[in-house]
Design an enzyme around this catalytic site. Structure first.
Site, mmCIF file in Angstrom:
data_model
loop_
_atom_site.group_PDB
_atom_site.id
_atom_site.type_symbol
_atom_site.label_atom_id
_atom_site.label_comp_id
_atom_site.label_asym_id
_atom_site.label_seq_id
_atom_site.Cartn_x
_atom_site.Cartn_y
_atom_site.Cartn_z
ATOM 1 N N GLY A 48 0.737 -1.236 -0.027
ATOM 2 C CA GLY A 48 0.118 -0.012 -0.151
ATOM 3 C C GLY A 48 0.890 1.302 -0.071
ATOM 4 O O GLY A 48 1.570 1.339 0.725
ATOM 5 N N ASN A 71 -3.922 -8.440 11.349
ATOM 6 C CA ASN A 71 -2.600 -7.525 11.267
ATOM 7 C C ASN A 71 -2.932 -6.109 11.436
ATOM 8 O O ASN A 71 -4.156 -5.716 11.495
ATOM 9 C CB ASN A 71 -1.759 -7.665 9.968
ATOM 10 C CG ASN A 71 -2.476 -6.901 8.928
ATOM 11 O OD1 ASN A 71 -2.118 -5.651 8.645
ATOM 12 N ND2 ASN A 71 -3.143 -7.342 8.061
ATOM 13 N N CYS A 132 -9.702 2.720 3.449
ATOM 14 C CA CYS A 132 -8.690 3.661 4.574
ATOM 15 C C CYS A 132 -9.869 4.715 5.277
ATOM 16 O O CYS A 132 -10.681 5.101 4.475
ATOM 17 C CB CYS A 132 -7.767 4.448 4.024
ATOM 18 S SG CYS A 132 -6.940 3.330 2.889
ATOM 19 N N ILE A 193 -11.710 -9.771 -1.335
ATOM 20 C CA ILE A 193 -11.938 -8.838 -0.291
ATOM 21 C C ILE A 193 -10.723 -8.426 0.555
ATOM 22 O O ILE A 193 -9.614 -9.038 0.454
ATOM 23 C CB ILE A 193 -12.743 -9.731 0.774
ATOM 24 C CG1 ILE A 193 -12.091 -10.816 1.591
ATOM 25 C CG2 ILE A 193 -14.036 -9.603 0.338
ATOM 26 C CD1 ILE A 193 -13.151 -11.289 2.618
ATOM 27 N N ASN A 194 -10.661 -7.230 1.093
ATOM 28 C CA ASN A 194 -9.673 -6.763 1.901
ATOM 29 C C ASN A 194 -9.920 -7.491 3.248
ATOM 30 O O ASN A 194 -10.685 -8.128 3.292
ATOM 31 C CB ASN A 194 -9.744 -5.328 2.273
ATOM 32 C CG ASN A 194 -8.376 -4.714 2.346
ATOM 33 O OD1 ASN A 194 -7.636 -5.180 3.177
ATOM 34 N ND2 ASN A 194 -8.073 -3.538 1.786
ATOM 35 N N THR A 195 -9.245 -7.070 4.294
ATOM 36 C CA THR A 195 -9.109 -7.969 5.604
ATOM 37 C C THR A 195 -10.732 -7.506 6.334
ATOM 38 O O THR A 195 -11.069 -6.584 6.088
ATOM 39 C CB THR A 195 -8.097 -7.519 6.507
ATOM 40 O OG1 THR A 195 -7.913 -6.132 6.502
ATOM 41 C CG2 THR A 195 -6.747 -8.182 6.010
ATOM 42 N N GLY A 245 -8.725 -13.775 -0.718
ATOM 43 C CA GLY A 245 -9.104 -14.198 0.675
ATOM 44 C C GLY A 245 -8.850 -15.701 0.820
ATOM 45 O O GLY A 245 -9.700 -16.659 0.425
#
Ligand SMILES: Cc1cc2nc3c(=O)[nH]c(=O)nc-3n(C[C@H](O)[C@H](O)[C@H](O)COP(=O)(O)OP(=O)(O)OC[C@H]3O[C@@H](n4cnc5c(N)ncnc54)[C@H](O)[C@@H]3O)c2cc1C
Ligand SMILES: Cc1cc2nc3c(=O)[nH]c(=O)nc-3n(C[C@H](O)[C@H](O)[C@H](O)COP(=O)(O)O)c2cc1C
Ligand code: FES
Lengths: 305, 259
Positions: A48, A71, A132, A193-195, A245
């Site tokens: 990122g 994380n 974010c 997906i993101n986390t 994922g």
């Protein structure tokens, strides 16, 4: 053993196979050079990147969980100018798709960062991380409301002229509402997906395991949720989907493709087996042979129901 | 330094105490160059609930036989499973990781190597390499109690060896920082090397600063990748978050911001 029929397209982006790596789990590719032939990847997505340097969160930033991890790295990176000056020259000649994951705390930051990357010849795409917090609007993530997602994607679309992938957060009530908003705003593709937001507590010390108390869950434990979201999104939008994922085998990757993904990203599994991406590429070729599939694209969304 | 991921065969697994074991692994292929103080990431075989690899220091290297030795303290699921591996079994291993100690360019003559608990692990090969290079190290190890003392013979063959125990059941009672070597005699040493629990390392770093002796710490932060890719294992070094797995685990203490 590269096979024909493994090529996929994401917007204008041509990938030699559908296997990419997920941002934040593969460094700048160079960290994996001893274990992976980077040119055999469909592409890799670097850490990122933000307009300015970010220190990230305090240690501890990691906690192992059953079949996964949390994380709280917090987008530590030295900023886009440092990337362009010091890292880009080291990776630009690697013959695969190198995609920069872009983050920001305001729309202006996203746009400024994307503009700078637009000028780099060897970066054919960006992946916009809209998970974010938007500092200007009270810290609510851009990616959790259709309006927030739409506004940032629209602004970046105007400034960025190559393939624009938008990475979706799973921490929402309806992933399809967000995906549709992003598609309408001009994204070429969505990745998901993101986390997932999670938490771990140490009962002995009675303290949280992470300095930030909550953090992002990833690894095999999130795979069923990711698959479900890819399937729902596939039925809601027309743009290509990159599935992410908990993927740690070719079988997992095939499942995502059956659910509608055009390509996949492998994240946390790189920590357990730094060579996993090569195994998945070979495993997909093997699957195609066993099932007499000439072209991987014919498998997309081919779930039998 | 070239890193490898390889299936290494267990040739020996000795139980040293209730809480420690010594595992020897052998490679079919020639091992890459390994420095003292570097570590490996071991994939714990068949262990439900253990998903990530476990970082373990290289205790000793036998280049002739392509063997590496690991000194493991049993603290949880992963390390207990490692203690149960049998000769002939396979452990998938990534090594060598981290910077390690730079013995080749060392100018010290009389360093003190201080280990707390399992923190002695990276110091064995360090002592061996120092002795080979004409440096005369001294070991000072602290444990809770007499029954936690392990490998006394092995270490004392390399260099003079002193102990402290917290309960006074052996040698000097107290912490390593209570020992005469770290007080009246500290000026005999030109460098300190320390690995152990954080409070103990902090106490040693403080002593080193007061006595103006160079000091090096080996950190054991929680890690995910071990390769410098995930940024989970950071410590503030020279004022900025730095990967312990890649730029460490060994740092000169004046680069830390420990209070
Ligand atoms: C560079 C490095 C070198 C290391 N060298 C050695 C070595 O030579 N010998 C050795 O025995 N251990 C060493 N460790 C520590 C070792 O990695 C941990 O003890 C181990 O990962 C614990 O795994 P587990 O599954 O048994 O414990 P878990 O079930 O994961 O946890 C049990 C307990 O151990 C604690 N723990 C977990 N990870 C760590 C860690 N990284 N450091 C300290 N405590 C931890 C947990 O907080 C928990 O309280 C090293 C760590 C690092 C980072
Ligand atoms: C340590 C770590 C750091 C990450 N950093 C980023 C990041 O900077 N940007 C981003 O979009 N996603 C980031 N992610 C999310 C991953 O790219 C991925 O979406 C997620 O981990 C799910 O995939 P997995 O289960 O295969 O890991 C990170 C994940 C981990 C584990
Ligand atoms: S453990 Fe991943 S960067 Fe150190």
């Amino acid at each position: 053993m590269e096979m024909n029929g493994m090529n996929v397209k994401i917007g204008a982006l041509e990938c030699k196979n559908p296997v990419l790596t997920a941002s934040g789990t593969f460094g700048y590719g160079l960290e994996y050079q001893d274990f992976v032939d980077l040119e055999r990847l469909g592409g890799f997505i670097v850490k990122g990147t933000t307009l300015h340097h970010r220190e990230g969160n305090a240690y501890p930033r990691m906690a192992e969980t059953p079949s996964g991890m949390l994380n709280a790295v917090g987008l530590q990176n030295k900023g886009v100018d440092y990337f362009i000056e010091h890292i880009y020259p080291q990776i630009k000649d690697i013959n695969t798709n190198i995609i920069v994951n872009v983050s920001g705390a305001s729309i202006e930051d996203y746009v400024a960062c994307a503009e700078k990357i637009d000028a780099l010849d060897s970066i054919p795409a960006i992946e916009l991380n809209i998970s974010c917090p938007n500092v200007k609007q009270g810290g609510m993530a851009f990616g959790v409301t259709p309006n927030g997602a739409e506004s940032v994607v629209k602004a970046v679309r105007k400034a960025y002229h190559k393939t624009l992938i938008v990475k979706l957060s799973p921490n929402v009530t309806s992933i399809t509402d967000i995906a549709k908003a992003v598609e309408g705003a001009g994204a070429d593709s969505v990745s998901l997906i993101n986390t997932l937001l999670g938490m771990a507590i140490n009962a002995e010390t009675q303290r949280p395991e992470l300095s930030t108390i909550t953090g992002g869950l990833s690894g095999p434990c999130v795979k069923p949720i990711a698959l479900r979201m890819v399937w729902q999104t596939y039925n809601a939008v027309k743009i290509p989907i990159i599935g992410i994922g908990g993927i740690q085998s070719a079988t997992d990757a095939i499942e995502f493709i059956l659910a509608g993904a055009t390509a996949v990203e492998i994240g946390t599994a790189n920590f357990v087996d730094p060579n996993i991406t090569m195994k998945v590429v070979d495993g997909i070729a093997d699957y195609m042979q066993r099932h007499k599939i000439d072209n991987i694209n014919s498998l997309r969304g081919a779930l039998k129901i | 330094m070239q890193k490898i991921q390889s299936d290494l065969r267990v040739v020996d697994n000795q139980r040293l105490s209730a809480r420690a074991c010594l595992i020897t692994l052998e490679s079919i292929d020639k091992l890459p160059r390994i420095r003292a103080g570097q570590f490996a990431e071991l994939l714990v075989p068949d262990c439900p609930g253990v998903y990530l690899r476990r970082p373990i220091s290289i205790h000793a290297v036998d280049t002739e036989h392509n063997r590496v030795e690991f000194l493991v303290q049993l603290v949880g699921k992963g390390t207990n499973a490692l203690a149960a591996v049998k000769p002939g079994e396979i452990i998938n291993t990534i090594l060598p990781l981290g910077n390690g100690f730079d013995v080749e360019n060392m100018t010290y003559k009389h360093p003190l190597l201080i280990g707390g608990g399992i923190g002695i692990a990276p110091l064995y090969q360090l002592g061996v390499d120092m002795a080979k290079n004409g440096i005369q190290p001294t070991f000072l190890f602290g444990t809770r109690s007499k029954q936690d003392i392990i490998l006394m013979d092995k270490y004392s063959r390399i260099a003079p060896l002193e102990y402290t125990t917290e309960d006074g059941s052996f040698a000097t009672k107290g912490f390593v920082t209570d020992h005469v070597l770290m007080n009246a005699d500290i000026k005999k040493f030109d460098a300190l090397y320390v690995c152990g629990p954080t409070p103990m390392m902090k106490a040693v770093v403080q002593k080193a600063a007061l006595s103006q002796i160079d000091c090096y710490v080996s950190l054991e932060h929680k890690m995910a990748c071990g390769l410098g890719a995930c940024l989970c294992c950071v410590e503030v070094i020279d004022g900025t978050n730095t990967c312990v797995c890649k730029d460490g685990p060994v740092f000169k203490s004046d680069r830390l911001q420990w209070k």
